[in-house]
Write an enzyme that holds these catalytic residues in place. Structure first.
Site, PDB file in Angstrom:
ATOM      1  N   THR A  35       0.852  -1.190   0.000  1.00  0.00           N
ATOM      2  CA  THR A  35       0.000   0.000   0.000  1.00  0.00           C
ATOM      3  C   THR A  35       0.889   1.241   0.000  1.00  0.00           C
ATOM      4  O   THR A  35       1.941   1.263   0.626  1.00  0.00           O
ATOM      5  CB  THR A  35      -0.946   0.032   1.216  1.00  0.00           C
ATOM      6  OG1 THR A  35      -0.204   0.260   2.410  1.00  0.00           O
ATOM      7  CG2 THR A  35      -1.723  -1.272   1.340  1.00  0.00           C
ATOM      8  N   SER A  39       6.008   5.924  -4.067  1.00  0.00           N
ATOM      9  CA  SER A  39       7.242   6.673  -3.825  1.00  0.00           C
ATOM     10  C   SER A  39       7.919   6.154  -2.556  1.00  0.00           C
ATOM     11  O   SER A  39       7.352   5.348  -1.812  1.00  0.00           O
ATOM     12  CB  SER A  39       6.957   8.178  -3.663  1.00  0.00           C
ATOM     13  OG  SER A  39       6.123   8.415  -2.531  1.00  0.00           O
ATOM     14  N   GLY A  40       9.126   6.644  -2.307  1.00  0.00           N
ATOM     15  CA  GLY A  40       9.825   6.367  -1.061  1.00  0.00           C
ATOM     16  C   GLY A  40       9.982   4.896  -0.738  1.00  0.00           C
ATOM     17  O   GLY A  40      10.340   4.072  -1.580  1.00  0.00           O
ATOM     18  N   TYR A 171       1.454  11.999  15.730  1.00  0.00           N
ATOM     19  CA  TYR A 171       2.120  11.015  14.866  1.00  0.00           C
ATOM     20  C   TYR A 171       2.661   9.850  15.696  1.00  0.00           C
ATOM     21  O   TYR A 171       2.468   8.679  15.344  1.00  0.00           O
ATOM     22  CB  TYR A 171       3.255  11.682  14.093  1.00  0.00           C
ATOM     23  CG  TYR A 171       3.975  10.767  13.136  1.00  0.00           C
ATOM     24  CD1 TYR A 171       3.364  10.354  11.954  1.00  0.00           C
ATOM     25  CD2 TYR A 171       5.259  10.318  13.406  1.00  0.00           C
ATOM     26  CE1 TYR A 171       4.024   9.507  11.073  1.00  0.00           C
ATOM     27  CE2 TYR A 171       5.930   9.477  12.530  1.00  0.00           C
ATOM     28  CZ  TYR A 171       5.305   9.070  11.367  1.00  0.00           C
ATOM     29  OH  TYR A 171       5.963   8.227  10.495  1.00  0.00           O
TER      30      TYR A 171
END
Length: 270
Positions: A35, A39-40, A171
Protein backbone atom coordinates in the site's frame (compact mmCIF):
# COMPACT_ATOMS: atom_id res chain seq x y z
CA UNK A 1 44.66 -24.65 17.85
CA UNK A 2 43.19 -27.08 15.32
CA UNK A 3 39.86 -26.98 17.14
CA UNK A 4 39.84 -23.16 16.98
CA UNK A 5 40.50 -23.21 13.23
CA UNK A 6 37.67 -25.72 12.69
CA UNK A 7 35.29 -23.64 14.84
CA UNK A 8 36.10 -20.41 12.98
CA UNK A 9 35.67 -22.21 9.65
CA UNK A 10 32.27 -23.57 10.69
CA UNK A 11 31.10 -20.15 11.90
CA UNK A 12 32.18 -18.59 8.63
CA UNK A 13 30.36 -21.27 6.65
CA UNK A 14 27.20 -20.70 8.71
CA UNK A 15 27.40 -16.95 8.19
CA UNK A 16 27.92 -17.45 4.47
CA UNK A 17 24.99 -19.85 4.26
CA UNK A 18 22.70 -17.43 6.14
CA UNK A 19 23.72 -14.55 3.87
CA UNK A 20 23.18 -16.77 0.86
CA UNK A 21 19.66 -17.62 2.02
CA UNK A 22 18.78 -13.93 2.29
CA UNK A 23 20.45 -12.91 -0.97
CA UNK A 24 19.13 -15.83 -2.99
CA UNK A 25 15.59 -15.85 -1.59
CA UNK A 26 13.14 -15.40 -4.41
CA UNK A 27 9.42 -14.80 -4.39
CA UNK A 28 8.46 -16.35 -7.72
CA UNK A 29 4.72 -17.02 -7.90
CA UNK A 30 4.17 -15.03 -4.68
CA UNK A 31 1.53 -12.30 -4.61
CA UNK A 32 2.77 -9.18 -2.83
CA UNK A 33 0.65 -6.11 -2.01
CA UNK A 34 2.30 -2.81 -1.09
CA UNK A 35 0.00 0.00 0.00
CA UNK A 36 1.27 3.48 -0.81
CA UNK A 37 3.75 2.09 -3.31
CA UNK A 38 4.18 5.17 -5.49
CA UNK A 39 7.24 6.67 -3.82
CA UNK A 40 9.82 6.37 -1.06
CA UNK A 41 9.88 3.19 1.01
CA UNK A 42 6.81 1.70 -0.68
CA UNK A 43 8.29 2.20 -4.14
CA UNK A 44 11.67 0.75 -3.12
CA UNK A 45 9.99 -2.27 -1.50
CA UNK A 46 7.81 -2.95 -4.54
CA UNK A 47 10.95 -2.85 -6.69
CA UNK A 48 12.83 -5.24 -4.39
CA UNK A 49 10.02 -7.80 -4.43
CA UNK A 50 9.55 -7.45 -8.17
CA UNK A 51 13.27 -7.96 -8.75
CA UNK A 52 12.98 -11.19 -6.75
CA UNK A 53 10.26 -12.56 -9.01
CA UNK A 54 7.08 -11.66 -7.11
CA UNK A 55 3.84 -10.54 -8.68
CA UNK A 56 3.56 -7.10 -7.10
CA UNK A 57 0.49 -4.93 -6.65
CA UNK A 58 0.84 -1.34 -5.47
CA UNK A 59 -1.83 1.11 -4.34
CA UNK A 60 -2.03 4.88 -4.23
CA UNK A 61 -4.47 7.77 -3.98
CA UNK A 62 -3.40 9.77 -7.05
CA UNK A 63 -4.06 8.05 -10.37
CA UNK A 64 -1.41 9.84 -12.45
CA UNK A 65 1.33 9.22 -9.88
CA UNK A 66 0.17 5.62 -9.39
CA UNK A 67 0.18 4.88 -13.12
CA UNK A 68 3.66 6.36 -13.51
CA UNK A 69 5.07 4.28 -10.65
CA UNK A 70 3.43 1.10 -11.95
CA UNK A 71 4.86 1.68 -15.40
CA UNK A 72 8.36 2.33 -14.06
CA UNK A 73 8.28 -0.70 -11.80
CA UNK A 74 6.50 -3.04 -14.18
CA UNK A 75 3.89 -3.95 -11.54
CA UNK A 76 0.11 -3.90 -11.25
CA UNK A 77 -1.61 -0.96 -9.58
CA UNK A 78 -5.01 -0.14 -8.09
CA UNK A 79 -6.34 3.21 -6.99
CA UNK A 80 -7.24 3.05 -3.29
CA UNK A 81 -7.22 5.52 -0.41
CA UNK A 82 -6.21 3.72 2.80
CA UNK A 83 -8.23 6.17 4.88
CA UNK A 84 -11.43 4.95 3.16
CA UNK A 85 -12.48 1.48 4.32
CA UNK A 86 -14.79 1.14 1.31
CA UNK A 87 -11.79 1.57 -1.01
CA UNK A 88 -9.94 -1.17 0.87
CA UNK A 89 -12.93 -3.48 0.67
CA UNK A 90 -13.14 -2.99 -3.09
CA UNK A 91 -9.38 -3.51 -3.41
CA UNK A 92 -9.57 -6.83 -1.56
CA UNK A 93 -12.51 -8.00 -3.69
CA UNK A 94 -10.62 -7.15 -6.89
CA UNK A 95 -7.41 -8.85 -5.76
CA UNK A 96 -9.29 -11.96 -4.63
CA UNK A 97 -11.03 -12.25 -7.98
CA UNK A 98 -7.89 -11.70 -10.07
CA UNK A 99 -5.09 -13.22 -7.97
CA UNK A 100 -6.75 -15.44 -5.36
CA UNK A 101 -4.67 -15.20 -2.20
CA UNK A 102 -2.00 -12.78 -0.99
CA UNK A 103 1.35 -14.03 0.32
CA UNK A 104 2.88 -10.74 1.51
CA UNK A 105 1.07 -7.61 2.68
CA UNK A 106 3.17 -4.51 3.36
CA UNK A 107 0.96 -1.88 5.01
CA UNK A 108 3.10 1.10 4.17
CA UNK A 109 0.75 3.97 3.31
CA UNK A 110 0.84 6.78 5.81
CA UNK A 111 1.25 10.48 6.39
CA UNK A 112 3.40 12.53 8.75
CA UNK A 113 2.74 15.70 10.65
CA UNK A 114 4.26 17.90 13.35
CA UNK A 115 2.28 19.89 15.90
CA UNK A 116 2.43 20.63 19.58
CA UNK A 117 -0.52 19.41 21.62
CA UNK A 118 -1.57 22.99 22.30
CA UNK A 119 -1.62 23.83 18.58
CA UNK A 120 -3.18 20.59 17.33
CA UNK A 121 -6.33 20.77 15.23
CA UNK A 122 -9.09 18.20 14.84
CA UNK A 123 -8.48 18.19 11.11
CA UNK A 124 -4.77 17.45 11.49
CA UNK A 125 -5.40 14.81 14.15
CA UNK A 126 -8.06 13.05 12.08
CA UNK A 127 -5.94 13.11 8.93
CA UNK A 128 -3.07 11.26 10.59
CA UNK A 129 -5.21 8.83 12.58
CA UNK A 130 -7.56 8.02 9.69
CA UNK A 131 -4.70 6.90 7.47
CA UNK A 132 -2.00 5.70 9.87
CA UNK A 133 -4.16 3.88 12.42
CA UNK A 134 -7.77 3.38 11.33
CA UNK A 135 -6.76 2.85 7.71
CA UNK A 136 -3.94 0.45 8.56
CA UNK A 137 -6.16 -1.47 11.00
CA UNK A 138 -8.94 -2.04 8.48
CA UNK A 139 -6.47 -2.80 5.68
CA UNK A 140 -5.23 -5.75 7.72
CA UNK A 141 -8.76 -6.64 8.83
CA UNK A 142 -10.14 -6.76 5.30
CA UNK A 143 -7.14 -8.63 3.88
CA UNK A 144 -7.09 -11.39 6.52
CA UNK A 145 -9.59 -13.64 4.66
CA UNK A 146 -7.43 -13.67 1.52
CA UNK A 147 -4.03 -14.03 3.21
CA UNK A 148 -2.50 -17.42 2.47
CA UNK A 149 -1.60 -19.66 5.40
CA UNK A 150 2.03 -18.85 6.24
CA UNK A 151 1.76 -15.35 4.79
CA UNK A 152 3.76 -12.36 6.01
CA UNK A 153 2.33 -9.00 7.08
CA UNK A 154 4.63 -6.06 7.72
CA UNK A 155 3.57 -2.66 9.04
CA UNK A 156 5.61 0.48 8.47
CA UNK A 157 5.92 2.02 11.92
CA UNK A 158 8.48 4.59 13.11
CA UNK A 159 11.17 5.03 15.73
CA UNK A 160 9.03 7.89 17.09
CA UNK A 161 6.91 5.19 18.74
CA UNK A 162 9.72 4.67 21.25
CA UNK A 163 11.02 8.24 21.49
CA UNK A 164 9.64 11.35 23.16
CA UNK A 165 9.96 14.51 21.07
CA UNK A 166 8.03 17.77 21.30
CA UNK A 167 5.62 18.21 18.41
CA UNK A 168 5.21 14.50 17.70
CA UNK A 169 2.27 13.61 19.98
CA UNK A 170 -0.25 12.78 17.26
CA UNK A 171 2.12 11.01 14.87
CA UNK A 172 3.95 9.11 17.64
CA UNK A 173 0.77 7.98 19.37
CA UNK A 174 -0.50 6.72 16.02
CA UNK A 175 2.60 4.61 15.55
CA UNK A 176 2.38 3.34 19.13
CA UNK A 177 -1.17 2.22 18.37
CA UNK A 178 0.02 0.59 15.16
CA UNK A 179 2.60 -1.45 17.08
CA UNK A 180 -0.14 -2.59 19.45
CA UNK A 181 -2.26 -3.70 16.51
CA UNK A 182 0.75 -5.55 15.07
CA UNK A 183 1.45 -7.50 18.26
CA UNK A 184 -2.20 -8.43 18.76
CA UNK A 185 -2.49 -9.57 15.14
CA UNK A 186 0.66 -11.69 15.54
CA UNK A 187 -1.09 -13.63 18.30
CA UNK A 188 -4.46 -13.88 16.55
CA UNK A 189 -3.02 -15.04 13.23
CA UNK A 190 -0.38 -17.41 14.61
CA UNK A 191 -2.68 -20.48 14.26
CA UNK A 192 -2.52 -19.94 10.49
CA UNK A 193 1.26 -19.43 10.65
CA UNK A 194 0.78 -15.85 9.43
CA UNK A 195 3.62 -13.72 10.76
CA UNK A 196 3.02 -10.07 11.59
CA UNK A 197 5.90 -7.67 12.23
CA UNK A 198 6.74 -3.98 12.02
CA UNK A 199 9.70 -2.02 10.70
CA UNK A 200 10.41 1.28 12.46
CA UNK A 201 12.77 3.52 10.48
CA UNK A 202 14.31 6.69 11.78
CA UNK A 203 15.09 9.64 9.48
CA UNK A 204 15.07 8.23 5.96
CA UNK A 205 15.96 10.03 2.75
CA UNK A 206 12.62 9.75 0.97
CA UNK A 207 11.70 13.38 0.33
CA UNK A 208 9.34 13.30 3.34
CA UNK A 209 10.46 16.74 4.53
CA UNK A 210 9.28 18.29 1.29
CA UNK A 211 5.99 16.41 1.47
CA UNK A 212 5.42 17.83 4.96
CA UNK A 213 5.44 21.29 3.40
CA UNK A 214 8.72 22.48 4.85
CA UNK A 215 10.50 25.32 3.13
CA UNK A 216 13.07 23.94 0.66
CA UNK A 217 15.67 26.40 1.93
CA UNK A 218 15.41 25.03 5.48
CA UNK A 219 15.61 21.32 4.58
CA UNK A 220 19.45 21.12 4.39
CA UNK A 221 19.78 22.53 7.92
CA UNK A 222 17.13 20.13 9.23
CA UNK A 223 18.86 17.21 7.52
CA UNK A 224 22.21 18.23 9.02
CA UNK A 225 20.65 18.40 12.49
CA UNK A 226 19.13 14.93 12.07
CA UNK A 227 22.43 13.44 10.93
CA UNK A 228 24.17 14.97 13.94
CA UNK A 229 21.83 13.22 16.40
CA UNK A 230 22.19 9.83 14.69
CA UNK A 231 25.15 7.85 16.08
CA UNK A 232 25.96 6.42 12.63
CA UNK A 233 25.98 9.98 11.25
CA UNK A 234 23.91 9.22 8.18
CA UNK A 235 20.31 9.22 7.04
CA UNK A 236 18.65 5.94 6.22
CA UNK A 237 17.69 5.01 2.67
CA UNK A 238 14.46 3.58 1.34
CA UNK A 239 16.31 0.57 -0.05
CA UNK A 240 17.54 -0.29 3.47
CA UNK A 241 13.98 -0.52 4.75
CA UNK A 242 12.90 -2.44 1.65
CA UNK A 243 15.57 -5.06 2.34
CA UNK A 244 14.29 -5.49 5.90
CA UNK A 245 10.70 -5.92 4.72
CA UNK A 246 11.85 -8.57 2.25
CA UNK A 247 13.87 -10.30 4.97
CA UNK A 248 10.88 -10.40 7.34
CA UNK A 249 8.80 -11.90 4.55
CA UNK A 250 11.36 -14.58 3.71
CA UNK A 251 11.99 -18.05 5.11
CA UNK A 252 15.03 -16.63 6.90
CA UNK A 253 12.58 -14.96 9.31
CA UNK A 254 10.07 -17.81 9.56
CA UNK A 255 10.35 -17.84 13.38
CA UNK A 256 9.91 -14.07 13.74
CA UNK A 257 6.52 -12.61 14.57
CA UNK A 258 5.26 -9.79 16.78
CA UNK A 259 8.60 -8.00 16.42
CA UNK A 260 9.34 -4.32 15.90
CA UNK A 261 12.66 -3.84 14.13
CA UNK A 262 14.02 -0.34 14.68
CA UNK A 263 16.22 1.00 11.88
CA UNK A 264 17.44 4.44 12.89
CA UNK A 265 21.22 4.35 13.01
CA UNK A 266 21.10 4.28 16.80
CA UNK A 267 19.04 7.47 17.12
CA UNK A 268 16.56 5.99 19.63
CA UNK A 269 19.43 5.01 21.90
CA UNK A 270 19.51 8.61 23.05
Amino acid sequence: MVYSVILVTKLYQCRFSFAKIINMENFTNKIVVVTGGTSGIGYATAKEFSDRGAKVIITGRRKEVLDTAARELGVDAYLADQSKVADTGQLVATIKEKYGQVDVLFINAGVAGVSTIADATEEGYDRIMDINVRGAFFTLSRFIPILSDGASVVFLSSNTASMIRAGSAVYASGKMALNGIMKTAAVELAPRRIRVNAVSPGPTDTGILSKMGLDAASIPAITEHLVNVIPLKTMGHAADVASMVVYLSSDAAKFTTGAELVMDGGMSLG
